[in-house]
Design an enzyme around this catalytic site. Structure first.
Site, PDB file in Angstrom:
ATOM      1  N   GLU A 499       0.839  -1.211   0.000  1.00  0.00           N
ATOM      2  CA  GLU A 499       0.000   0.000   0.000  1.00  0.00           C
ATOM      3  C   GLU A 499       0.869   1.255   0.000  1.00  0.00           C
ATOM      4  OE1 GLU A 499      -2.834  -0.517  -0.858  1.00  0.00           O
ATOM      5  OE2 GLU A 499      -3.167  -2.578  -0.209  1.00  0.00           O
ATOM      6  N   ASP A 566       3.388  -4.671  -5.513  1.00  0.00           N
ATOM      7  CA  ASP A 566       3.763  -5.995  -5.000  1.00  0.00           C
ATOM      8  C   ASP A 566       5.273  -6.118  -4.841  1.00  0.00           C
ATOM      9  OD1 ASP A 566       1.304  -7.125  -4.695  1.00  0.00           O
ATOM     10  OD2 ASP A 566       1.347  -8.313  -6.532  1.00  0.00           O
TER      11      ASP A 566
HETATM   12 ZN   LIG Z   1      -2.819  -2.696  -4.533  1.00  0.00          ZN
END
Ligand SMILES: [Zn+2]
Length: 663
Positions: A499, A566
């Site tokens: 995030e 990611d």
């Molecule tokens: Zn995401």
């Protein structure tokens, strides 16, 4: 320790090669044991936890009829009352809207346009239904503390324009399912079979809308989709449509001076399309929007018609239990009540402090990592550091859910008549439309959350420059405060890093530290950033899924933002773990003869968060429109870029592909 390792072992397939297919190594055991339930389109670690959160809420709702949320839930559960009323509630709703637009074989006159504008406002305010465009109020991307009216393309029954464009409606199985859905819906609601051409007319019209829509890759570009203009300029794009009348009705006469139009060309082309569309088609399309929006809230036969269509899209074999459906609907109608229930019964405050500390360590890791980056100039690095320091975090739940007075007064207009579920549902729909329209002219509410507290997910909001982690995700398999640190950093830590990295992905990077869409990068550095990210576009485009007896490629451009997040999250969380006081990545943890190092635990924990199985139709739908790569690609893609992973599992490089590193 044994409990943790036992849980991890049970999901693994240790006979797989960790170096070539880490997803299979980490999740192969889970895959062979778990079946996708009949009522699900996919099954995953996320899905299992989400179901368990819903079960907690279901017990609380079912156990008592006292309280607003319980009343709402029980009205939804009373299927005898609902079935006894058939489609009558929807017909009454239509009558009460008092729509004036009439069908006809010709095209619209200027009177018709006026009637249409008023009807569209009534449909949205009175039934939450939008036609061939969408208007909403939200943060102004370039002035993130004030709200602005946004206008965008919309109107498709299927969630992607690709379902329509270049498809033959007479042979394509999704469009055939849509056709049947439309035909059955009109037959059921109006009590007689519609003209055989009605469904085709609606699908043709939706196909025309799809054809003029902006594509999904362009829609990801926040610069391209920011087009603030005077509302008169938007009106000029559709000279025959009285936009000011529509806005006046929609916002109760509040002045709308500026509009942010995400898809300006769409409005130009829509104008031409409407001019040549017969009135009957427009009329049928709007009736269809109204019926389809609320069909599933009517009697069992209507629900079945709507469910049959979602089956065609997702591949599920049967509908979820009624209880589960009603839990979801109650949560949608009364989100803060459900958050309160969940937090009071399922959340421990200790987790919050733990999570806060992890976020701080990950933020530090991001800042420290900036020093090692060679492709960024000094000033941009400084600005990135500043932005990272300013990212706010929201953890677990908003304070307002413990304010009883707020819960009572804020949701006052939502009805909970035990015998009138449909009206209760409509009161919730109208409430949320009003809540949104009322934002016009007010500053952005920085305390607002975009997810309920029981949600198993997290998000970054670029216009608030904040990361949000609901209580629902602060549990196993993401997090367990007494488990080994490597486990928690591999699980929730990677999610936190993910995030945070969204603030610096291809979209987030375009917003500054206050949440405004404003460039803070040196041009040459931005260029190098784009070169770096194109490595990920190519890498992820190589992943394929099986579909329709062939293969389909992951869309590396569509999934770029998530893949940047990611890879960044994975890297940052590992560094945060390594630098955390007392960490020893080479520490050996053994369990019944087998052993792992702490850093192996980190990677396994990360991968096992993504154990997932999907039905073919659902995976196809994901690859077509979801910005997230399929689970196996999220795992294998990230580890393939990691030198530390190779070291941890003693892997020799399999190919000469260059590793992709952004953050
Ligand atoms: Zn995401």
């Amino acid at each position: 320790m044994n409990e943790m390792l036992n849980g991890m072992y049970s999901k693994m397939n240790t006979s797989a090669d960790a170096c070539t297919n880490f997803y299979e190594y980490a999740c192969g055991g889970w895959e062979s044991k778990e079946e996708i339930p009949d009522d699900r389109s996919s099954w995953s670690s996320f899905g299992i936890l989400s179901k368990s959160n819903k079960d907690v809420i279901e017990k609380l709702l079912a156990s008592s009829k006292e309280g607003k949320a319980n009343e709402y839930y029980h009205s939804c559960m009373d299927q005898n009352a609902i079935n006894g009323r058939g489609v009558q509630p929807l017909l009454s709703l239509r009558d009460s809207l008092n729509l004036k637009f009439k069908p006809g074989s010709g095209c619209m006159t200027s009177d018709d346009y006026n009637t249409l504008a008023v009807d569209l406002a009534k449909l949205y305010k009175g039934a939450g239904v939008e036609g061939f465009f969408c208007f909403g109020v939200g943060a102004d991307a370039k002035n993130s503390s004030s709200n602005i009216v946004g206008a965008s393309q919309c109107g498709l029954s299927l969630d992607e324009r690709d379902y329509y464009v270049d498809k033959d409606p007479h042979t394509d199985k999704t469009l055939l399912a849509l056709r049947e859905y439309i035909h059955s819906t009109f037959t059921k609601v109006e009590g007689k079979e519609p003209d055989a051409t009605l469904a085709d007319g609606i699908i043709d019209f939706e196909t025309s809308l799809a054809t003029i829509m902006m594509d999904k890759i362009s829609l990801r570009d926040p610069q391209k989709t920011y087009n603030k203009m005077d509302s008169s300029q938007l009106e000029a794009k559709m000279p025959k449509f009285p936009l000011s009348l529509f806005l006046n009705k929609l916002y109760d006469g509040k002045p709308v001076n500026k509009v942010d139009v995400s898809t300006p060309e769409y409005f130009d082309k829509l104008s031409t399309l409407l001019e040549k569309t017969p009135k009957t088609t427009v009329y049928n399309f709007l009736s269809w929007k109204l019926f389809s929006a609320h069909m599933s809230h009517l009697d069992a036969a209507s629900f079945a018609i709507s469910f049959k269509f979602s089956q065609a899209l997702s591949g599920v074999e049967k509908a979820p239990r009624r209880e589960e459906i009603c839990v979801g609907r109650t949560e949608g109608a009364l989100p803060d009540h459900i958050s309160r229930m969940f937090v009071d019964h399922k959340f421990s405050e200790g987790s919050k402090k733990f999570a806060e500390k992890m976020i701080e360590n990950i933020r530090k890791a991001f800042i420290k990592n900036l020093d090692t980056i060679t492709w960024m100039d000094k000033e941009t690095k400084l600005a990135a550091k500043n932005k990272a320091l300013k990212i706010k975090d929201k953890i677990a739940y908003p304070a307002k859910i413990h304010d009883d007075n707020f819960l009572t007064t804020h949701y006052q207009t939502i009805e909970t008549d035990p015998e009138k579920y449909f009206e209760n549902h409509m009161s919730a729909v109208k409430f949320s439309v009003k809540e949104e329209c009322d934002k016009l002219g007010k500053p952005v509410d920085k305390e607002e959350w975009g997810m309920t507290s029981s949600t198993v997910n997290a998000y970054y909001d670029p216009s608030k420059n904040e990361i949000v982690f609901p209580a629902g995700i602060l549990q196993l398999p993401f997090f367990q405060s007494d488990y080994h640190k490597a486990f928690n950093y591999g699980g929730i830590g990677v999610v936190m890093g993910h995030e945070l990295t969204h603030g610096f992905d291809d979209q987030g990077a375009k917003y500054d530290e206050t949440g405004n869409l404003k460039s803070w990068w040196k041009n040459s550095t931005m260029q190098r950033f784009e070169e770096k990210t194109s490595c990920l576009v190519n890498q992820y485009s190589e992943f394929t899924i099986a579909y329709n007896k062939g293969q389909e490629h992951v869309n590396g451009k569509l999934t770029l933002g998530e893949n940047i997040a990611d890879n960044g999250g994975f890297h940052l969380s590992y560094n945060a773990y390594k630098n955390d006081e007392g960490s020893n990545p080479d520490e050996k943890l053994s369990y019944s003869g087998q052993g792992f190092t702490a850093k192996q635990i980190f990677f396994l924990s990360f991968a096992q968060v993504w154990c997932a199985k999907s039905r073919e139709a659902a995976l196809h739908r994901q690859v077509m429109g979801d910005p997230h790569s399929p689970a196996f690609a999220r795992v294998n893609g990230a580890v393939a870029n990691s030198e530390i992973f190779d070291e941890a599992f003693d892997c020799q490089r399999q190919s000469n592909r260059k590793r992709c590193h952004v953050w």
